[in-house]
Design an enzyme around this catalytic site. Structure first.
Site, mmCIF file in Angstrom:
data_model
loop_
_atom_site.group_PDB
_atom_site.id
_atom_site.type_symbol
_atom_site.label_atom_id
_atom_site.label_comp_id
_atom_site.label_asym_id
_atom_site.label_seq_id
_atom_site.Cartn_x
_atom_site.Cartn_y
_atom_site.Cartn_z
ATOM 1 N N ARG A 118 60.571 32.938 37.417
ATOM 2 C CA ARG A 118 59.947 32.673 36.250
ATOM 3 C C ARG A 118 58.549 33.325 35.645
ATOM 4 O O ARG A 118 58.265 34.490 36.563
ATOM 5 C CB ARG A 118 59.635 30.779 36.775
ATOM 6 C CG ARG A 118 58.678 31.361 38.200
ATOM 7 C CD ARG A 118 58.745 29.127 38.299
ATOM 8 N NE ARG A 118 58.370 29.916 39.814
ATOM 9 C CZ ARG A 118 57.847 28.121 40.341
ATOM 10 N NH1 ARG A 118 57.939 27.423 39.509
ATOM 11 N NH2 ARG A 118 57.939 28.406 41.361
ATOM 12 N N GLU A 157 51.642 27.762 35.653
ATOM 13 C CA GLU A 157 50.748 29.013 37.168
ATOM 14 C C GLU A 157 50.929 30.428 35.874
ATOM 15 O O GLU A 157 51.731 30.904 36.401
ATOM 16 C CB GLU A 157 51.524 28.628 37.712
ATOM 17 C CG GLU A 157 50.843 27.253 38.888
ATOM 18 C CD GLU A 157 51.361 27.597 40.179
ATOM 19 O OE1 GLU A 157 52.634 28.107 40.364
ATOM 20 O OE2 GLU A 157 50.911 26.444 41.012
ATOM 21 N N CYS A 162 51.693 42.810 33.813
ATOM 22 C CA CYS A 162 53.169 43.305 33.338
ATOM 23 C C CYS A 162 52.061 44.786 32.360
ATOM 24 O O CYS A 162 51.004 45.245 32.484
ATOM 25 C CB CYS A 162 53.190 43.246 31.620
ATOM 26 S SG CYS A 162 54.592 43.943 30.837
ATOM 27 N N CYS A 167 51.821 47.104 26.977
ATOM 28 C CA CYS A 167 50.423 46.723 27.996
ATOM 29 C C CYS A 167 49.447 47.732 28.260
ATOM 30 O O CYS A 167 48.243 47.498 27.731
ATOM 31 C CB CYS A 167 51.069 45.711 29.250
ATOM 32 S SG CYS A 167 51.529 44.592 28.531
ATOM 33 N N GLU A 315 49.194 19.508 40.630
ATOM 34 C CA GLU A 315 50.480 19.962 41.440
ATOM 35 C C GLU A 315 50.037 19.340 42.916
ATOM 36 O O GLU A 315 48.553 19.292 43.260
ATOM 37 C CB GLU A 315 51.737 20.438 41.725
ATOM 38 C CG GLU A 315 52.232 21.455 40.326
ATOM 39 C CD GLU A 315 52.727 22.585 40.231
ATOM 40 O OE1 GLU A 315 52.271 22.789 40.738
ATOM 41 O OE2 GLU A 315 53.204 22.600 38.961
ATOM 42 N N PHE A 365 64.692 20.683 48.652
ATOM 43 C CA PHE A 365 64.457 20.398 49.480
ATOM 44 C C PHE A 365 62.817 20.575 49.880
ATOM 45 O O PHE A 365 62.031 20.479 50.641
ATOM 46 C CB PHE A 365 64.381 21.250 50.947
ATOM 47 C CG PHE A 365 65.769 20.941 51.447
ATOM 48 C CD1 PHE A 365 66.698 19.901 51.133
ATOM 49 C CD2 PHE A 365 66.834 22.221 51.424
ATOM 50 C CE1 PHE A 365 68.276 19.679 51.321
ATOM 51 C CE2 PHE A 365 67.654 21.947 51.726
ATOM 52 C CZ PHE A 365 68.992 20.668 51.321
HETATM 53 C C1 GLA Z 1 53.517 25.880 42.303
HETATM 54 C C2 GLA Z 1 54.475 25.081 41.065
HETATM 55 C C3 GLA Z 1 56.148 24.612 40.319
HETATM 56 C C4 GLA Z 1 56.300 24.297 42.272
HETATM 57 C C5 GLA Z 1 55.418 24.269 43.243
HETATM 58 C C6 GLA Z 1 56.273 24.470 43.950
HETATM 59 O O1 GLA Z 1 53.053 24.798 41.751
HETATM 60 O O2 GLA Z 1 54.256 25.467 39.555
HETATM 61 O O3 GLA Z 1 56.474 24.892 39.540
HETATM 62 O O4 GLA Z 1 57.912 25.602 41.889
HETATM 63 O O5 GLA Z 1 54.310 25.601 42.679
HETATM 64 O O6 GLA Z 1 55.740 23.862 45.728
HETATM 65 ZN ZN ZN Z 2 53.917 44.337 28.562
#
Ligand code: GLA
Ligand code: ZN
Length: 686
Positions: A118, A157, A162, A167, A315, A365
């Protein structure tokens, strides 16, 4: 202090919830219905939705499926909750990567990523920017009037970089602008005469790479600034789409603590609300005396200072993470105490990753409020529900701030430059050093701001600037004015070596005119081996009433006092025995202290205790003592205040595994269980 407006319009409550992924549960209507019941039971009033949901929103190019999101918005609204609605740019569908490969990142080593992971996108790609803009516009149009829409969660996040050709072009354009199209000025600032690196044209410049250039520090730091700029610029494009339709809905993006990949001080200017993701490694065997709690407090404080307003804990895990070598459960009480710590330092929310554990893939998990077992009958759920109850009764907290008179500077450009610096030692530990100084005040329950060198210094009595190696334009003048006007400044070894382009000052360190303020000339610096140390011997006088010997290690600077600068302590050993380690220079109405060597927690603790007394730094009112069961003083209990004109909220947070008793002049004796906490609200005398 005036109370600030709630972060979500017309929602003056503590925000309590977390990442919610109904997109992954579309085949399970019973579970989605159960989510509502369980959320209400846990006292949850918000959900961050759609964070990686692009595929669920556009399963094929130009085919859109918003039904599940419509239902989710309605479900959350049905119990008065708010959705922090994400734009889905953090992860992309496979169809997109296959059809438009320009969206995929190129790494430093110039390899191109495949589909997967991601946050794996090019920030420059015109296609991706356009596509994201269109998607965000669709979301905003669809939900602009929905009662659940509380805030935009822009992407997830942001991070990484790149190095694709698009870029590279953008980087060269950024450099052209910075250096006013003058390649000679760039060469001068980057000192490119070194190793025949002089450029004739901006087109010859490539971003840093392990198979190319890494040795030009000016290039490296400009690249980090460009990455910051490009990340922010990508985000601004996302924000423009939603703001065009929902101008009054605030936007945030979740930051990652002290993540070094971009400068959060720059990026956060473009968002309405700061939020961050906090995953401390609680209960480590070698953590003692609340040091980790202090390190986390440091990051909370920085997030509060980014906009000098309450932030969001976006988070955290209710129990454990799944990505450490050893994934330890939060002990009973710790989820509540760690969550209230965020609140005590300025968070107006407690949010989890994640609401419910998925059935498959990478995060099945990872801790969640609801486990695979699926009911409210778990230890974790019960503790989350208990916190829900506590937060429900804290409507008076949102918008209050933290009364502060001291600040630690932790500057990103400075951090990049120090980490890139060739020489000295491999234990440069810039951010650790900032945290060590902060810890000396944390132990005294003194509230601190954590700022960069570009912020306003005038609100403070005490300004601590550890290892301020890079002096950016205007900073030296502002430091001088701060001290001349009566402030107290603390500097250390490695102060004032380079300018904003990592080019050394000539004429002796600290440069840029700081010698007269700090009162020393730093001639040389010695690196010490692991296990090797020197001593610091105090000079009996006004500052130290008796002779004390402390350990110094890692880095020892050889400094000469100038003018009337007083020597408060000297080295005990080696050929520089007798040279100053700690000095004080009166300057105007204030004073500047300099520590020439890295010192331990004892030295910093004693030193900042003296300054706190002398400067009468504000501490929580009416505190008498914190004792363990044997009546001994305890370190590791944090006492914090948030306040506005009318009220003060007192937080007692026990980070130790012991039973402790806090004695308070008004509230009396308060018992805290291991990892336990308590919150009290008091009216101010106004
Ligand atoms: C990050 C991500 C979340 C998740 C947590 C897991 O903070 O933003 O999507 O993957 O880590 O700890
Ligand atoms: Zn690029």
């Amino acid at each position: 202090m005036k109370r600030k407006a709630p972060l979500i319009n017309d929602f003056p409550h503590m925000i309590y919830g977390g990442d919610y992924n109904p997109d992954q549960w579309q085949d399970y209507p019973d579970i989605l219905a159960e989510d509502k019941r369980l959320m209400m039971l846990a006292g949850i009033n918000s959900a961050s939705v759609g964070i990686f949901a692009w595929m669920a929103l556009e399963p094929q190019e130009d085919v859109y499926t918003f039904d599940w999101l419509d239902e989710t918005m309605d479900r959350i609204a049905s119990f008065g909750g708010k959705v922090i609605l994400a734009t889905p740019s953090g992860a992309r569908p496979a169809w997109m990567d296959k059809r438009y490969p320009e969206v995929l990142r190129v790494n430093r080593d110039r390899t191109k990523n495949l589909h997967g992971e991601r946050h794996n996108h090019c920030y420059t790609s015109p296609y991706y920017r356009k596509k994201v803009y269109e998607m965000n516009t669709m979301l905003a149009k669809r939900y602009k009037d929905h009662p659940a829409l509380g805030m935009w969660h822009i992407s997830n996040e942001y991070g990484g970089e790149c190095h694709c050709e698009l870029c590279q072009q953008a980087f060269r354009d950024w450099l052209r602008e910075k250096y006013h199209n003058d390649i000679h000025e760039l060469n001068r600032q980057w000192w490119t005469g070194f190793w025949s690196r002089t450029f004739n044209d901006f087109d010859e410049i490539e971003s840093p790479s392990p198979i190319g250039e890494t040795a030009i520090h000016g290039l490296n730091i400009d690249w980090m600034r460009f990455v910051t700029h490009q990340t922010t610029n990508f985000m601004e494009n996302e924000i423009a789409a939603v703001k065009a339709i929902t101008p009054d809905v605030p936007v945030t993006t979740n930051l990652m603590g002290l993540y070094p990949g971009f400068n959060p001080w720059y990026l956060s200017k473009k968002i309405d609300v700061v939020s961050w993701d906090n995953y401390p490694e609680w209960h480590k065997v070698d953590d003692k005396d609340g040091k980790l709690a202090s390190d986390i407090a440091f990051v909370h404080d920085m997030n509060r200072c980014l906009k000098q307003q309450p932030f969001l804990l976006m988070e955290s895990t209710p129990s454990l993470v799944n990505w450490r070598r050893i994934n330890k459960l939060k002990r009973p009480g710790m989820n509540i105490t760690a969550s209230l710590q965020a609140v005590a330092h300025g968070s107006d929310s407690v949010q989890y990753f994640q609401w419910r554990k998925g059935r498959g893939a990478f995060e099945k998990f990872h801790g969640a409020v609801v486990d695979h077992e699926g009911t409210e009958n778990t230890r974790v759920f019960k503790e989350c529900a208990q916190l829900g109850n506590i937060l429900k009764n804290m409507d008076s907290v949102p918008g209050t701030m933290v009364p502060v008179e001291a600040a630690v500077i932790c500057d990103w450009d400075n951090r990049w430059a120090i980490n890139d610096m060739q020489g000295l030692t491999d234990k440069k530990n810039y951010d650790l050093t900032c945290k060590d100084h902060y810890y000396a005040l944390w132990k005294q329950n003194i509230a601190v701001d954590v700022i960069d060198s570009e912020q306003d210094f005038t609100p403070y009595k005490l300004l601590i600037a550890p290892m301020l190696y890079m002096i950016k334009p205007g900073v030296a003048e502002r430091l001088k004015k701060f001290v001349a006007d009566g402030g107290t400044l603390v500097t250390t070894y490695v102060t004032g070596y380079v300018n904003e382009n990592d080019r050394c000052f000539l004429g002796g360190f600290p440069g840029d005119g700081l010698k007269e303020l700090v009162g020393i000339w730093a001639e040389e610096i010695d690196g010490l081996w692991e296990g090797e140390s020197n001593t610091m011997k105090t000079v009996v006088g006004e500052f130290y009433e008796k002779e004390i010997e402390y350990k110094v290690f890692d880095l020892c600077e050889l400094v000469h006092p100038q003018g009337d600068c007083q020597v408060l302590a000297t080295y005990g050993e080696d050929f520089y025995a007798g040279m100053p380690v700690l000095t004080k220079n009166n300057y105007g109405a204030g004073a500047s202290y300099h520590m020439a060597a890295r010192t331990d927690a004892d030295m910093l603790g004693d030193f900042y205790k003296k300054l706190a007394v002398e400067l009468q730094l504000v501490t929580p009112q009416n505190m008498i003592s914190i004792k363990d069961e044997d009546g001994k003083d305890v370190c590791g209990v944090s006492i914090r205040e948030r306040a506005c004109d009318e009220i003060t909220i007192l937080f007692l947070l026990n980070f130790t595994g012991k039973n402790v008793t806090v004695e308070h002049g008004v509230l009396g004796k308060i018992a805290l269980e291991p990892f336990g906490s308590a919150v009290f609200e008091m009216k101010n005398n106004i």
